[in-house]
Write an enzyme that holds these catalytic residues in place. Sequence first.
Site, PDB file in Angstrom:
ATOM      1  N   LYS A   6      35.669  12.949  -0.640  1.00  0.00           N
ATOM      2  CA  LYS A   6      35.782  14.410  -0.571  1.00  0.00           C
ATOM      3  C   LYS A   6      36.857  14.923  -1.528  1.00  0.00           C
ATOM      4  O   LYS A   6      36.698  15.998  -2.134  1.00  0.00           O
ATOM      5  CB  LYS A   6      36.081  14.860   0.856  1.00  0.00           C
ATOM      6  CG  LYS A   6      34.928  14.635   1.837  1.00  0.00           C
ATOM      7  CD  LYS A   6      33.676  15.420   1.474  1.00  0.00           C
ATOM      8  CE  LYS A   6      33.834  16.904   1.735  1.00  0.00           C
ATOM      9  NZ  LYS A   6      32.579  17.655   1.426  1.00  0.00           N
ATOM     10  N   ALA A  56      26.891  17.408   2.618  1.00  0.00           N
ATOM     11  CA  ALA A  56      27.811  16.300   2.354  1.00  0.00           C
ATOM     12  C   ALA A  56      27.367  15.057   3.104  1.00  0.00           C
ATOM     13  O   ALA A  56      26.545  15.121   4.015  1.00  0.00           O
ATOM     14  CB  ALA A  56      29.232  16.672   2.789  1.00  0.00           C
ATOM     15  N   TYR A  99      35.713   8.201   3.222  1.00  0.00           N
ATOM     16  CA  TYR A  99      35.238   9.588   3.326  1.00  0.00           C
ATOM     17  C   TYR A  99      36.243  10.558   2.706  1.00  0.00           C
ATOM     18  O   TYR A  99      35.881  11.414   1.894  1.00  0.00           O
ATOM     19  CB  TYR A  99      34.995   9.936   4.796  1.00  0.00           C
ATOM     20  CG  TYR A  99      34.687  11.394   5.035  1.00  0.00           C
ATOM     21  CD1 TYR A  99      33.457  11.930   4.659  1.00  0.00           C
ATOM     22  CD2 TYR A  99      35.624  12.229   5.640  1.00  0.00           C
ATOM     23  CE1 TYR A  99      33.174  13.282   4.878  1.00  0.00           C
ATOM     24  CE2 TYR A  99      35.347  13.568   5.857  1.00  0.00           C
ATOM     25  CZ  TYR A  99      34.127  14.084   5.476  1.00  0.00           C
ATOM     26  OH  TYR A  99      33.841  15.421   5.688  1.00  0.00           O
TER      27      TYR A  99
END
Length: 293
Positions: A128, A59, A124
């Site tokens: 996600k 990631a 972020y």
Amino acid sequence: MKILVTGRDGQVGYELQRSLQGLGEIVAVNAEAMDLADFDAIRAVMREVRPALVVNPAAYTAVDKAESEPEIAMRINGEAPGIIAEEARKLGAAVIHYSTDYVFDGHKDGAYTEDDVPMPLNVYGRTKLAGEQAVQASGAPHLILRTSWVYGQRGRNFLLTVRRLAAEREELRIVDDQYGAPTWCRTIADTTAHIVAKLGAGKQGAGIDLDLWQSKSGLYHLTAQGRTTWHGFAQAIVAHWSCERKPAVVPIGTKDYPTPARRPANSVLSCRKLTETFCGLPKWDDALSLCLD
């Protein structure tokens, strides 16, 4: 059973290579072999390896940097997992994908469950969450494992930062009004391996039992048990450190340590669903002691 592990050089990816031993033939790739920003490369690797299971810890994890690089963060965190899962569906494979506590805004008083509505505060967290949704929409059997405050003895993480600063400074000023659960990367890897072992291989041994994996598909929270603050986490690290001079660990507020990305004040996750379905998890301070020992 062939298992493709992404991000082999990362904290969780490194541990997965050890934890998954004996459960299948492990093919571990790094960013050079499978760049998640290159969708053609993802498809090429998936079609060449033809895994029965993909475990995807890779990631874009630079939370603050993502604020200035939203496009690449979204490509890696939000879109690439969907490509992986689509290819897995075509192969009759399953996907284990990792997500984050930062999909929540931190306004809830208690621990977040899988049924709570995500409301990310930062880029972020939004990327996600997009990755979760892409995996869910793919149609592939999947487990999405949300974790938090990941640390270990390699890479870049809070534990290693505190130990480095403790050797350099007489005082550490650490935020004490953000609550979460520090989770050792080995706990994540070992729990993943336990889940894979419990779900097992397919009837012929080379693939997976699609019906079983499909029946368990969904979101699960996977963190150490209990809660603390970053200050409490730092205190525990320093207390365990064997040295003559230990720095003072001073609590401060979030307002005293501004960052580009906003963090949730509470990102504690309830792991009841995972515990009832697969296995229990250790307390955060017990796992930290094991890691530091």
